[in-house]
Design a protein around this motif. Structure first.
Motif, mmCIF file in Angstrom:
data_model
loop_
_atom_site.group_PDB
_atom_site.id
_atom_site.type_symbol
_atom_site.label_atom_id
_atom_site.label_comp_id
_atom_site.label_asym_id
_atom_site.label_seq_id
_atom_site.Cartn_x
_atom_site.Cartn_y
_atom_site.Cartn_z
ATOM 1 N N VAL A 3 4.266 -30.771 30.648
ATOM 2 C CA VAL A 3 4.327 -29.943 29.439
ATOM 3 C C VAL A 3 5.476 -30.455 28.578
ATOM 4 O O VAL A 3 6.641 -30.303 28.942
ATOM 5 C CB VAL A 3 4.526 -28.454 29.770
ATOM 6 N N LYS A 4 5.134 -31.117 27.494
ATOM 7 C CA LYS A 4 6.134 -31.644 26.564
ATOM 8 C C LYS A 4 6.245 -30.718 25.369
ATOM 9 O O LYS A 4 5.242 -30.409 24.719
ATOM 10 C CB LYS A 4 5.714 -33.040 26.110
ATOM 11 N N ILE A 5 7.460 -30.291 25.079
ATOM 12 C CA ILE A 5 7.732 -29.527 23.858
ATOM 13 C C ILE A 5 8.508 -30.469 22.951
ATOM 14 O O ILE A 5 9.569 -30.988 23.322
ATOM 15 C CB ILE A 5 8.541 -28.245 24.131
ATOM 16 N N CYS A 6 7.940 -30.716 21.774
ATOM 17 C CA CYS A 6 8.453 -31.767 20.900
ATOM 18 C C CYS A 6 9.121 -31.195 19.653
ATOM 19 O O CYS A 6 8.896 -30.037 19.292
ATOM 20 C CB CYS A 6 7.293 -32.673 20.505
ATOM 21 N N GLN A 13 18.293 -24.304 22.387
ATOM 22 C CA GLN A 13 16.835 -24.211 22.548
ATOM 23 C C GLN A 13 16.350 -25.237 23.572
ATOM 24 O O GLN A 13 15.449 -24.944 24.370
ATOM 25 C CB GLN A 13 16.135 -24.404 21.203
ATOM 26 N N ALA A 14 16.962 -26.394 23.605
ATOM 27 C CA ALA A 14 16.594 -27.398 24.614
ATOM 28 C C ALA A 14 16.866 -26.857 26.013
ATOM 29 O O ALA A 14 16.023 -26.957 26.915
ATOM 30 C CB ALA A 14 17.382 -28.684 24.376
ATOM 31 N N GLN A 15 18.023 -26.256 26.186
ATOM 32 C CA GLN A 15 18.369 -25.679 27.496
ATOM 33 C C GLN A 15 17.380 -24.589 27.899
ATOM 34 O O GLN A 15 16.872 -24.555 29.016
ATOM 35 C CB GLN A 15 19.786 -25.086 27.442
ATOM 36 N N ALA A 16 17.058 -23.716 26.951
ATOM 37 C CA ALA A 16 16.168 -22.578 27.253
ATOM 38 C C ALA A 16 14.756 -23.077 27.565
ATOM 39 O O ALA A 16 14.114 -22.614 28.516
ATOM 40 C CB ALA A 16 16.145 -21.614 26.074
ATOM 41 N N ILE A 17 14.274 -24.048 26.794
ATOM 42 C CA ILE A 17 12.910 -24.544 26.983
ATOM 43 C C ILE A 17 12.801 -25.317 28.295
ATOM 44 O O ILE A 17 11.800 -25.209 29.013
ATOM 45 C CB ILE A 17 12.500 -25.396 25.761
ATOM 46 N N ALA A 18 13.851 -26.038 28.652
ATOM 47 C CA ALA A 18 13.864 -26.711 29.956
ATOM 48 C C ALA A 18 13.846 -25.677 31.079
ATOM 49 O O ALA A 18 13.097 -25.806 32.059
ATOM 50 C CB ALA A 18 15.090 -27.607 30.073
ATOM 51 N N ALA A 19 14.606 -24.623 30.921
ATOM 52 C CA ALA A 19 14.663 -23.574 31.955
ATOM 53 C C ALA A 19 13.334 -22.840 32.079
ATOM 54 O O ALA A 19 12.973 -22.369 33.169
ATOM 55 C CB ALA A 19 15.775 -22.587 31.626
ATOM 56 N N LEU A 20 12.587 -22.758 30.974
ATOM 57 C CA LEU A 20 11.273 -22.079 31.006
ATOM 58 C C LEU A 20 10.217 -22.923 31.709
ATOM 59 O O LEU A 20 9.148 -22.436 32.057
ATOM 60 C CB LEU A 20 10.831 -21.741 29.588
ATOM 61 N N ALA A 44 24.047 -35.171 21.947
ATOM 62 C CA ALA A 44 24.686 -33.861 22.182
ATOM 63 C C ALA A 44 23.741 -32.923 22.923
ATOM 64 O O ALA A 44 24.162 -32.158 23.803
ATOM 65 C CB ALA A 44 25.111 -33.254 20.850
ATOM 66 N N ILE A 45 22.455 -33.002 22.592
ATOM 67 C CA ILE A 45 21.480 -32.158 23.291
ATOM 68 C C ILE A 45 21.342 -32.610 24.745
ATOM 69 O O ILE A 45 21.362 -31.791 25.668
ATOM 70 C CB ILE A 45 20.120 -32.204 22.567
ATOM 71 N N LEU A 46 21.259 -33.920 24.962
ATOM 72 C CA LEU A 46 21.127 -34.434 26.329
ATOM 73 C C LEU A 46 22.329 -34.032 27.175
ATOM 74 O O LEU A 46 22.195 -33.658 28.350
ATOM 75 C CB LEU A 46 20.972 -35.957 26.318
ATOM 76 N N ALA A 47 23.496 -34.053 26.554
ATOM 77 C CA ALA A 47 24.726 -33.693 27.293
ATOM 78 C C ALA A 47 24.718 -32.222 27.698
ATOM 79 O O ALA A 47 25.390 -31.834 28.667
ATOM 80 C CB ALA A 47 25.943 -33.989 26.428
ATOM 81 N N ALA A 48 23.938 -31.413 26.982
ATOM 82 C CA ALA A 48 23.903 -29.969 27.270
ATOM 83 C C ALA A 48 22.878 -29.624 28.340
ATOM 84 O O ALA A 48 22.826 -28.478 28.811
ATOM 85 C CB ALA A 48 23.585 -29.205 25.985
ATOM 86 N N LEU A 49 22.041 -30.607 28.707
ATOM 87 C CA LEU A 49 20.990 -30.331 29.689
ATOM 88 C C LEU A 49 21.528 -30.437 31.107
ATOM 89 O O LEU A 49 22.422 -31.233 31.382
ATOM 90 C CB LEU A 49 19.831 -31.321 29.504
ATOM 91 N N SER A 192 9.789 -22.442 12.415
ATOM 92 C CA SER A 192 9.747 -23.371 11.286
ATOM 93 C C SER A 192 10.005 -24.758 11.866
ATOM 94 O O SER A 192 10.445 -24.879 13.017
ATOM 95 C CB SER A 192 10.823 -23.008 10.245
ATOM 96 N N PRO A 193 9.725 -25.828 11.113
ATOM 97 C CA PRO A 193 9.883 -27.163 11.697
ATOM 98 C C PRO A 193 11.252 -27.385 12.345
ATOM 99 O O PRO A 193 12.293 -27.269 11.710
ATOM 100 C CB PRO A 193 9.679 -28.093 10.509
ATOM 101 N N GLY A 194 11.241 -27.665 13.640
ATOM 102 C CA GLY A 194 12.477 -27.934 14.364
ATOM 103 C C GLY A 194 13.136 -26.713 14.956
ATOM 104 O O GLY A 194 14.050 -26.838 15.782
ATOM 105 N N ASP A 195 12.677 -25.522 14.564
ATOM 106 C CA ASP A 195 13.237 -24.266 15.092
ATOM 107 C C ASP A 195 12.213 -23.649 16.022
ATOM 108 O O ASP A 195 11.243 -23.023 15.583
ATOM 109 C CB ASP A 195 13.568 -23.309 13.951
ATOM 110 N N LYS A 196 12.399 -23.863 17.322
ATOM 111 C CA LYS A 196 11.390 -23.400 18.292
ATOM 112 C C LYS A 196 11.466 -21.885 18.487
ATOM 113 O O LYS A 196 12.549 -21.287 18.454
ATOM 114 C CB LYS A 196 11.578 -24.128 19.627
ATOM 115 N N ASP A 197 10.304 -21.292 18.715
ATOM 116 C CA ASP A 197 10.210 -19.838 18.966
ATOM 117 C C ASP A 197 10.096 -19.670 20.472
ATOM 118 O O ASP A 197 9.041 -19.946 21.057
ATOM 119 C CB ASP A 197 8.977 -19.284 18.251
ATOM 120 N N LEU A 198 11.165 -19.247 21.103
ATOM 121 C CA LEU A 198 11.188 -19.179 22.564
ATOM 122 C C LEU A 198 10.176 -18.170 23.094
ATOM 123 O O LEU A 198 9.635 -18.353 24.190
ATOM 124 C CB LEU A 198 12.605 -18.850 23.057
ATOM 125 N N ASP A 199 9.877 -17.131 22.329
ATOM 126 C CA ASP A 199 8.844 -16.173 22.764
ATOM 127 C C ASP A 199 7.492 -16.874 22.874
ATOM 128 O O ASP A 199 6.716 -16.624 23.805
ATOM 129 C CB ASP A 199 8.740 -15.004 21.784
#
Ligand SMILES: O=C(O)c1ccccc1NCC(=O)[C@H](O)[C@H](O)COP(=O)(O)O
Length: 212
Positions: A3-6, A13-20, A44-49, A192-199
């Protein structure tokens, strides 16, 4: 199932989507895209994962030079490259030789059943195929679905990912008709583009848990 979220642009959001449960995160390296982020922002995102159960981190390019990819990789340690333009099998071979440790994904924007035949030429030079919707002006992230029925006979030699207009409301319908190795979603789980909806991402995984 992969499951790829792009189109990820924000560390939280990267952390939350990985955790989901996302098995892969996609980062748009195409400057014309509203989801574009710089190599430094990707880093910076990779460092937060987390290091444990880390998702694949995929850089999405369109008609890049080898130098552009090398520059990005020197800053952001991606695990996969997705080519979403008109890259040739020869370019893919060069990329594979220069970066043998990376997963190489070739995307095809399907405008006709004949486009599917083009995938055969890439079977020996990439690891994964990705089928996406065709749009005359947009390379990707269109929110448009493919004609899933027309893909029923698609049996490539390499694993393939289904993309294009997927969302929690249609994912089970798509997977009742097709058996890809994975799915790829962007606008279908966005505010919106680039702003993921975690719900919406939560709803996606709830739907996937209902699969037989
Ligand atoms: O998402 C983009 O803005 C984009 C721009 C240029 C090239 C590729 C792009 N996205 C590639 C992807 O892998 C998307 O996830 C894929 O096109 C599906 O998008 P969507 O139909 O919005 O789910």
């Amino acid at each position: 199932m992969r499951v790829k979220i792009c189109g990820i642009t924000q560390p939280a959001q990267a952390q939350a989507i990985a955790a989901l449960g996302a098995t892969a995160l996609g980062f748009i390296c195409v400057s014309a895209s509203p989801r574009y982020i710089t190599p430094e922002q990707i880093q910076a995102i990779l460092a937060a994962l987390p290091t444990a159960n880390r998702p694949d981190c995929i850089g999405v390019f369109a008609n890049p030079t080898l130098a552009e990819i090398a520059t990005t990789l020197a800053i952001a340690p991606l695990s996969a490259i997705q080519l979403h333009g008109q890259e040739t099998p020869q370019f893919c071979q060069q990329l594979r030789q220069q970066f043998p440790h990376l997963e190489l994904i070739k995307a095809f924007r399907i405008s006709s059943i004949e486009t599917l035949a083009q995938t055969a030429a890439y079977a020996t030079v990439v690891d994964t195929l990705l089928l996406d919707a065709y749009h005359p002006q947009q390379l990707g992230g269109t929110g448009q679905t493919l004609d899933w029925r027309s893909l029923k006979s698609f049996q490539p030699q390499k694993p393939w990912l289904l993309a294009g207009g997927l969302n929690p409301g249609n994912i089970l319908t798509a997977l009742q008709q097709l058996s890809p190795a994975g799915i790829d979603l962007s606008s279908g789980v966005e505010r919106s583009p680039g702003d993921k909806d975690l719900d919406l991402v939560v709803q996606l995984f709830e739907q996937l848990r209902h699969r037989a």
